[in-house]
Motif scaffolding. Sequence first.
Motif, PDB file in Angstrom:
ATOM      1  N   SER A  37      15.076 -17.622  27.628  1.00  0.00           N
ATOM      2  CA  SER A  37      13.765 -18.267  27.555  1.00  0.00           C
ATOM      3  C   SER A  37      12.742 -17.453  28.327  1.00  0.00           C
ATOM      4  CB  SER A  37      13.822 -19.692  28.135  1.00  0.00           C
ATOM      5  OG  SER A  37      14.162 -19.654  29.519  1.00  0.00           O
ATOM      6  N   ILE A  38      11.477 -17.677  28.009  1.00  0.00           N
ATOM      7  CA  ILE A  38      10.375 -17.149  28.804  1.00  0.00           C
ATOM      8  C   ILE A  38       9.255 -18.176  28.776  1.00  0.00           C
ATOM      9  CG2 ILE A  38       9.492 -15.825  26.826  1.00  0.00           C
ATOM     10  CD1 ILE A  38       8.316 -13.836  28.863  1.00  0.00           C
ATOM     11  N   SER A  39       8.692 -18.456  29.932  1.00  0.00           N
ATOM     12  CA  SER A  39       7.533 -19.350  30.015  1.00  0.00           C
ATOM     13  C   SER A  39       6.368 -18.580  30.617  1.00  0.00           C
ATOM     14  CB  SER A  39       7.842 -20.589  30.860  1.00  0.00           C
ATOM     15  OG  SER A  39       8.112 -20.239  32.207  1.00  0.00           O
ATOM     16  N   LEU A  40       5.188 -18.761  30.038  1.00  0.00           N
ATOM     17  CA  LEU A  40       3.965 -18.122  30.511  1.00  0.00           C
ATOM     18  C   LEU A  40       2.886 -19.197  30.616  1.00  0.00           C
ATOM     19  CD1 LEU A  40       4.042 -14.933  28.252  1.00  0.00           C
ATOM     20  CD2 LEU A  40       4.388 -14.986  30.732  1.00  0.00           C
ATOM     21  N   ASN A  41       2.556 -19.549  31.835  1.00  0.00           N
ATOM     22  CA  ASN A  41       1.585 -20.612  32.092  1.00  0.00           C
ATOM     23  C   ASN A  41       0.274 -20.006  32.572  1.00  0.00           C
ATOM     24  OD1 ASN A  41       3.624 -22.683  31.649  1.00  0.00           O
ATOM     25  ND2 ASN A  41       4.457 -22.060  33.629  1.00  0.00           N
ATOM     26  N   ALA A  42      -0.808 -20.248  31.833  1.00  0.00           N
ATOM     27  CA  ALA A  42      -2.108 -19.665  32.153  1.00  0.00           C
ATOM     28  C   ALA A  42      -2.605 -20.139  33.509  1.00  0.00           C
ATOM     29  CB  ALA A  42      -3.121 -20.033  31.078  1.00  0.00           C
ATOM     30  N   GLN A  43      -3.127 -19.192  34.304  1.00  0.00           N
ATOM     31  CA  GLN A  43      -3.659 -19.488  35.637  1.00  0.00           C
ATOM     32  C   GLN A  43      -5.188 -19.413  35.592  1.00  0.00           C
ATOM     33  OE1 GLN A  43      -1.317 -20.301  38.309  1.00  0.00           O
ATOM     34  NE2 GLN A  43      -0.260 -20.487  36.337  1.00  0.00           N
ATOM     35  N   VAL A  44      -5.798 -20.490  35.162  1.00  0.00           N
ATOM     36  CA  VAL A  44      -7.251 -20.544  34.981  1.00  0.00           C
ATOM     37  C   VAL A  44      -7.829 -21.642  35.857  1.00  0.00           C
ATOM     38  CG1 VAL A  44      -9.151 -20.813  33.335  1.00  0.00           C
ATOM     39  CG2 VAL A  44      -7.014 -19.730  32.599  1.00  0.00           C
ATOM     40  N   SER A  45      -8.849 -21.291  36.603  1.00  0.00           N
ATOM     41  CA  SER A  45      -9.571 -22.267  37.417  1.00  0.00           C
ATOM     42  C   SER A  45     -11.066 -22.037  37.223  1.00  0.00           C
ATOM     43  CB  SER A  45      -9.192 -22.146  38.893  1.00  0.00           C
ATOM     44  OG  SER A  45      -9.500 -20.852  39.378  1.00  0.00           O
ATOM     45  N   ALA A  46     -11.878 -22.867  37.836  1.00  0.00           N
ATOM     46  CA  ALA A  46     -13.323 -22.735  37.668  1.00  0.00           C
ATOM     47  C   ALA A  46     -14.043 -23.086  38.963  1.00  0.00           C
ATOM     48  CB  ALA A  46     -13.821 -23.627  36.541  1.00  0.00           C
ATOM     49  N   THR A  47     -15.119 -22.345  39.232  1.00  0.00           N
ATOM     50  CA  THR A  47     -16.025 -22.667  40.335  1.00  0.00           C
ATOM     51  C   THR A  47     -17.258 -23.316  39.748  1.00  0.00           C
ATOM     52  OG1 THR A  47     -15.255 -20.777  41.642  1.00  0.00           O
ATOM     53  CG2 THR A  47     -17.387 -21.718  42.230  1.00  0.00           C
ATOM     54  N   GLU A  48     -17.609 -24.481  40.261  1.00  0.00           N
ATOM     55  CA  GLU A  48     -18.731 -25.241  39.703  1.00  0.00           C
ATOM     56  C   GLU A  48     -19.990 -25.060  40.544  1.00  0.00           C
ATOM     57  OE1 GLU A  48     -17.307 -29.250  39.418  1.00  0.00           O
ATOM     58  OE2 GLU A  48     -16.152 -28.831  37.591  1.00  0.00           O
ATOM     59  N   GLN A  49     -21.100 -24.907  39.866  1.00  0.00           N
ATOM     60  CA  GLN A  49     -22.411 -24.796  40.526  1.00  0.00           C
ATOM     61  C   GLN A  49     -23.252 -26.033  40.185  1.00  0.00           C
ATOM     62  OE1 GLN A  49     -24.376 -23.989  42.863  1.00  0.00           O
ATOM     63  NE2 GLN A  49     -24.903 -21.861  42.431  1.00  0.00           N
ATOM     64  N   TYR A  50     -23.747 -26.681  41.241  1.00  0.00           N
ATOM     65  CA  TYR A  50     -24.578 -27.866  41.063  1.00  0.00           C
ATOM     66  C   TYR A  50     -25.997 -27.581  41.557  1.00  0.00           C
ATOM     67  CZ  TYR A  50     -20.421 -30.700  40.163  1.00  0.00           C
ATOM     68  OH  TYR A  50     -19.279 -31.231  39.623  1.00  0.00           O
ATOM     69  N   ALA A  51     -26.964 -28.143  40.868  1.00  0.00           N
ATOM     70  CA  ALA A  51     -28.374 -28.080  41.268  1.00  0.00           C
ATOM     71  C   ALA A  51     -29.114 -29.219  40.579  1.00  0.00           C
ATOM     72  CB  ALA A  51     -28.997 -26.739  40.883  1.00  0.00           C
ATOM     73  N   ASP A  52     -30.175 -29.682  41.208  1.00  0.00           N
ATOM     74  CA  ASP A  52     -30.957 -30.790  40.645  1.00  0.00           C
ATOM     75  C   ASP A  52     -30.074 -31.994  40.324  1.00  0.00           C
ATOM     76  OD1 ASP A  52     -33.358 -29.340  40.754  1.00  0.00           O
ATOM     77  OD2 ASP A  52     -32.910 -28.364  38.845  1.00  0.00           O
ATOM     78  N   ASN A  53     -29.103 -32.216  41.207  1.00  0.00           N
ATOM     79  CA  ASN A  53     -28.212 -33.371  41.071  1.00  0.00           C
ATOM     80  C   ASN A  53     -27.393 -33.366  39.779  1.00  0.00           C
ATOM     81  OD1 ASN A  53     -28.958 -34.489  43.555  1.00  0.00           O
ATOM     82  ND2 ASN A  53     -30.764 -35.443  42.629  1.00  0.00           N
ATOM     83  N   ARG A  54     -27.040 -32.162  39.300  1.00  0.00           N
ATOM     84  CA  ARG A  54     -26.212 -32.083  38.093  1.00  0.00           C
ATOM     85  C   ARG A  54     -25.419 -30.783  38.080  1.00  0.00           C
ATOM     86  NH1 ARG A  54     -28.499 -28.918  33.913  1.00  0.00           N
ATOM     87  NH2 ARG A  54     -30.572 -28.086  34.424  1.00  0.00           N
ATOM     88  N   LEU A  55     -24.399 -30.773  37.284  1.00  0.00           N
ATOM     89  CA  LEU A  55     -23.595 -29.570  37.088  1.00  0.00           C
ATOM     90  C   LEU A  55     -24.347 -28.636  36.139  1.00  0.00           C
ATOM     91  CD1 LEU A  55     -20.884 -27.995  37.353  1.00  0.00           C
ATOM     92  CD2 LEU A  55     -20.084 -29.274  35.359  1.00  0.00           C
TER      93      LEU A  55
END
Length: 210
Positions: A37-55
């Motif tokens: 077997s082989i498993s490949l799990n994607a390593q994806v994350s995100a940095t969020e920027q907020y301004a004017d009280n919203r994403l």
Amino acid sequence: MPERKKAAAYHGVSNMKFAPKAAGAYETPFRMLYAKSISLNAQVSATEQYADNRLVCRIPSDTGYEGEIGTTAQDVAVEKAGGTAIEGANGLVTGNVTRYLRGALYYEHLEMDEDGIDSVVKTWVYGVELGKGSKVNSTDQAAVELGAYTYPIRAHGETLMDSAGESPWLDERGVGRMAFLYSAWPEDEGYAAFGETVPVPKVAGSAETS
């Protein structure tokens, strides 16, 4: 350019091998026998920027894949190449990890179309770090309990190159890409020899914009 159609199903894993990389060059691939077997799990994350009280935006961070390779038993050739297996005076010594074996991993699997016809898909995984193996033993009961042996892997990728394979490829906004997986289907040019040596990950000529 071949037409890419979605497979109805995929299954299996075979013909696995690993090409170590040293001083910027790939060595001759060696077989990794009896891959299960082989498993490949994607390593994806995100940095969020907020301004004017919203994403207002999310900046993705894609660092590749993490997973593991499952085999029928310990692969001494792999562990010797990685430095964790050393021939002792009276047997094989398994020692501590001092470095990761790094290179490119190759494997094949079957894809089935809606008519039930299988095709072999060949895949190279780039920038792979192969870790120390783990094993499980359990007592035989009414039936034999087969052991499990796994190797952790981390795929960091390589720079995607232009169609000549000489410079990093850039899109129309000057942004490059990392290549993590490179897969070939029977209709692709060079398919027959795709698994013999590690190919340079590069775009087709018509897709180049750099």
